[in-house]
Design a protein around this motif. Structure first.
Motif, PDB file in Angstrom:
ATOM      1  N   MET A   1      56.125  81.298  76.958  1.00 16.47           N
ATOM      2  CA  MET A   1      56.950  80.919  75.809  1.00 16.47           C
ATOM      3  C   MET A   1      57.463  82.162  75.118  1.00 16.47           C
ATOM      4  O   MET A   1      56.707  83.048  74.775  1.00 16.47           O
ATOM      5  N   GLY A   2      58.790  82.249  74.921  1.00 12.64           N
ATOM      6  CA  GLY A   2      59.348  83.348  74.169  1.00 12.64           C
ATOM      7  C   GLY A   2      59.222  83.081  72.679  1.00 12.64           C
ATOM      8  O   GLY A   2      58.553  82.143  72.248  1.00 12.64           O
ATOM      9  N   ARG A   3      59.891  83.900  71.909  1.00 12.57           N
ATOM     10  CA  ARG A   3      59.848  83.709  70.453  1.00 12.57           C
ATOM     11  C   ARG A   3      60.499  82.382  70.092  1.00 12.57           C
ATOM     12  O   ARG A   3      61.633  82.108  70.478  1.00 12.57           O
ATOM     13  N   TYR A   4      59.781  81.558  69.342  1.00 12.03           N
ATOM     14  CA  TYR A   4      60.287  80.234  69.001  1.00 12.03           C
ATOM     15  C   TYR A   4      61.345  80.342  67.911  1.00 12.03           C
ATOM     16  O   TYR A   4      61.129  80.971  66.872  1.00 12.03           O
ATOM     17  N   THR A   5      62.510  79.731  68.158  1.00 17.51           N
ATOM     18  CA  THR A   5      63.612  79.779  67.188  1.00 17.51           C
ATOM     19  C   THR A   5      64.057  78.381  66.766  1.00 17.51           C
ATOM     20  O   THR A   5      65.078  78.244  66.101  1.00 17.51           O
ATOM     21  N   GLY A   6      63.328  77.347  67.181  1.00 16.72           N
ATOM     22  CA  GLY A   6      63.711  75.984  66.844  1.00 16.72           C
ATOM     23  C   GLY A   6      63.240  75.573  65.458  1.00 16.72           C
ATOM     24  O   GLY A   6      62.818  76.408  64.643  1.00 16.72           O
ATOM     25  N   PRO A   7      63.300  74.255  65.171  1.00 17.84           N
ATOM     26  CA  PRO A   7      62.896  73.741  63.855  1.00 17.84           C
ATOM     27  C   PRO A   7      61.407  73.981  63.590  1.00 17.84           C
ATOM     28  O   PRO A   7      60.553  73.450  64.294  1.00 17.84           O
ATOM     29  N   LYS A   8      61.119  74.782  62.580  1.00 19.54           N
ATOM     30  CA  LYS A   8      59.727  75.124  62.301  1.00 19.54           C
ATOM     31  C   LYS A   8      58.950  73.950  61.706  1.00 19.54           C
ATOM     32  O   LYS A   8      57.765  73.783  61.983  1.00 19.54           O
ATOM     33  N   ALA A   9      59.623  73.153  60.911  1.00 19.46           N
ATOM     34  CA  ALA A   9      58.940  72.005  60.318  1.00 19.46           C
ATOM     35  C   ALA A   9      58.499  71.023  61.399  1.00 19.46           C
ATOM     36  O   ALA A   9      57.467  70.369  61.265  1.00 19.46           O
ATOM     37  N   ARG A  10      59.249  70.928  62.468  1.00 18.72           N
ATOM     38  CA  ARG A  10      58.892  70.016  63.560  1.00 18.72           C
ATOM     39  C   ARG A  10      57.578  70.458  64.224  1.00 18.72           C
ATOM     40  O   ARG A  10      56.739  69.621  64.580  1.00 18.72           O
ATOM     41  N   ILE A  11      57.402  71.771  64.386  1.00 16.81           N
ATOM     42  CA  ILE A  11      56.154  72.284  64.950  1.00 16.81           C
ATOM     43  C   ILE A  11      55.000  72.008  63.997  1.00 16.81           C
ATOM     44  O   ILE A  11      53.910  71.597  64.413  1.00 16.81           O
ATOM     45  N   ASN A  12      55.216  72.233  62.702  1.00 25.22           N
ATOM     46  CA  ASN A  12      54.168  71.938  61.722  1.00 25.22           C
ATOM     47  C   ASN A  12      53.747  70.471  61.800  1.00 25.22           C
ATOM     48  O   ASN A  12      52.552  70.157  61.770  1.00 25.22           O
ATOM     49  N   ARG A  13      54.720  69.578  61.913  1.00 21.43           N
ATOM     50  CA  ARG A  13      54.417  68.147  61.969  1.00 21.43           C
ATOM     51  C   ARG A  13      53.704  67.786  63.267  1.00 21.43           C
ATOM     52  O   ARG A  13      52.779  66.976  63.284  1.00 21.43           O
ATOM     53  N   ARG A  14      54.123  68.387  64.363  1.00 29.09           N
ATOM     54  CA  ARG A  14      53.519  68.078  65.657  1.00 29.09           C
ATOM     55  C   ARG A  14      52.056  68.511  65.703  1.00 29.09           C
ATOM     56  O   ARG A  14      51.201  67.814  66.249  1.00 29.09           O
ATOM     57  N   LEU A  15      51.765  69.677  65.109  1.00 31.25           N
ATOM     58  CA  LEU A  15      50.405  70.206  65.149  1.00 31.25           C
ATOM     59  C   LEU A  15      49.555  69.742  63.972  1.00 31.25           C
ATOM     60  O   LEU A  15      48.343  69.965  63.956  1.00 31.25           O
ATOM     61  N   GLY A  16      50.188  69.128  62.979  1.00 33.16           N
ATOM     62  CA  GLY A  16      49.438  68.633  61.823  1.00 33.16           C
ATOM     63  C   GLY A  16      48.905  69.728  60.932  1.00 33.16           C
ATOM     64  O   GLY A  16      47.931  69.534  60.212  1.00 33.16           O
ATOM     65  N   PHE A  17      49.551  70.889  60.980  1.00 32.29           N
ATOM     66  CA  PHE A  17      49.097  72.029  60.178  1.00 32.29           C
ATOM     67  C   PHE A  17      50.295  72.941  59.939  1.00 32.29           C
ATOM     68  O   PHE A  17      51.179  73.069  60.793  1.00 32.29           O
ATOM     69  N   GLN A  18      50.331  73.607  58.788  1.00 30.70           N
ATOM     70  CA  GLN A  18      51.467  74.467  58.443  1.00 30.70           C
ATOM     71  C   GLN A  18      51.303  75.846  59.079  1.00 30.70           C
ATOM     72  O   GLN A  18      50.957  76.817  58.411  1.00 30.70           O
ATOM     73  N   VAL A  19      51.576  75.921  60.377  1.00 27.47           N
ATOM     74  CA  VAL A  19      51.493  77.211  61.056  1.00 27.47           C
ATOM     75  C   VAL A  19      52.648  78.119  60.645  1.00 27.47           C
ATOM     76  O   VAL A  19      52.534  79.345  60.682  1.00 27.47           O
ATOM     77  N   TYR A  20      53.765  77.507  60.258  1.00 30.41           N
ATOM     78  CA  TYR A  20      54.894  78.272  59.719  1.00 30.41           C
ATOM     79  C   TYR A  20      54.881  78.153  58.204  1.00 30.41           C
ATOM     80  O   TYR A  20      54.809  77.058  57.651  1.00 30.41           O
ATOM     81  N   GLU A  21      54.988  79.301  57.535  1.00 32.88           N
ATOM     82  CA  GLU A  21      54.700  79.354  56.098  1.00 32.88           C
ATOM     83  C   GLU A  21      55.940  79.441  55.215  1.00 32.88           C
ATOM     84  O   GLU A  21      55.801  79.488  53.990  1.00 32.88           O
ATOM     85  N   ASP A  22      57.141  79.503  55.795  1.00 32.49           N
ATOM     86  CA  ASP A  22      58.309  79.657  54.935  1.00 32.49           C
ATOM     87  C   ASP A  22      58.519  78.393  54.111  1.00 32.49           C
ATOM     88  O   ASP A  22      58.056  77.302  54.464  1.00 32.49           O
ATOM     89  N   ALA A  23      59.230  78.548  53.004  1.00 28.70           N
ATOM     90  CA  ALA A  23      59.330  77.477  52.015  1.00 28.70           C
ATOM     91  C   ALA A  23      59.955  76.212  52.587  1.00 28.70           C
ATOM     92  O   ALA A  23      59.501  75.100  52.301  1.00 28.70           O
ATOM     93  N   GLY A  24      60.993  76.360  53.400  1.00 31.60           N
ATOM     94  CA  GLY A  24      61.664  75.190  53.956  1.00 31.60           C
ATOM     95  C   GLY A  24      60.746  74.373  54.846  1.00 31.60           C
ATOM     96  O   GLY A  24      60.723  73.134  54.756  1.00 31.60           O
TER      97      GLY A  24
END
Length: 202
Positions: free
Chosen positions: A1-24
């Protein structure tokens, strides 16, 4: 996997945890914490699926590619002690994580970008590799450029919720000193490392 550039909120929702910390991403997760996709399609997750989720948490949280994670895992397995705890400690020792945990940046991607653009020095030497593993006694500073110092001084200290105990931070520099080797108690990511070790050992 290269650097992820997709929707960060989608990853947070999929994993059930806020791995991405930006405000949006945080706001989107707070609005819709459930996994993406129609509720009717959701099935009970298997043990394999649960272990995969835990592994993906580590990858996204620390910004690791699959090969990088497995390299760290192989190193952790050769170290004395618990392999899972060793793996997480190695992740915590990464330079990009240290910059983030000091409060000098608001997210790990921001820390990685700054390091890749040669904004930081380790023990007086300019570096561009986010995966450098720090040691006790290492000193991380911003390069002596007025624009860089102003930028990081403006951010430094604005988020101290994740400041690690194994780091000493001097905002006037700004300057980070690694005062000790981190241990498993310093890990900021809640993860089932046992299942990750079992998954990577397959």
């Amino acid at each position: 996997m290269g650097r992820y550039t997709g929707p960060k909120a989608r990853i947070n929702r999929r994993l059930g945890f806020q791995v991405y910390e930006d405000a949006g991403a945080r706001k989107a997760f707070d609005r819709r914490p459930n996994p993406p996709g129609p509720p009717a399609r959701r099935r009970k997750v298997s043990n394999y699926g649960l272990a995969l989720i835990e592994k993906q948490k580590i990858k996204y949280y620390y910004g690791l590619r699959e090969k990088q994670l497995r390299t760290l895992f192989d190193k952790a397995r050769r170290m004395p002690g618990n392999t899972g705890e060793n793996l997480m400690v190695l992740c915590e020792r990464r330079l990009d994580n240290v910059v983030r945990r000091s409060g000098m940046t608001l997210t790990r991607p921001q820390a990685r970008q700054g390091i890749a653009h040669r904004h930081f020095q380790v023990n007086g030497r300019t570096v561009k590799t986010p995966s450098i593993l720090v040691r006790p006694g290492d000193i991380v500073t911003v390069r002596n450029r007025p624009n860089l110092k102003r930028m990081y001084e403006g951010v430094a200290g604005s988020d101290v919720t994740q400041r690690a105990e194994f780091l000493s931070f001097d905002q006037s520099g700004p300057r980070i000193t690694v005062t000790a080797m981190p241990d498993f108690g310093d890990v900021s990511l809640p993860v089932d490392v046992g299942s990750v070790v079992a998954f990577l050992s397959r």
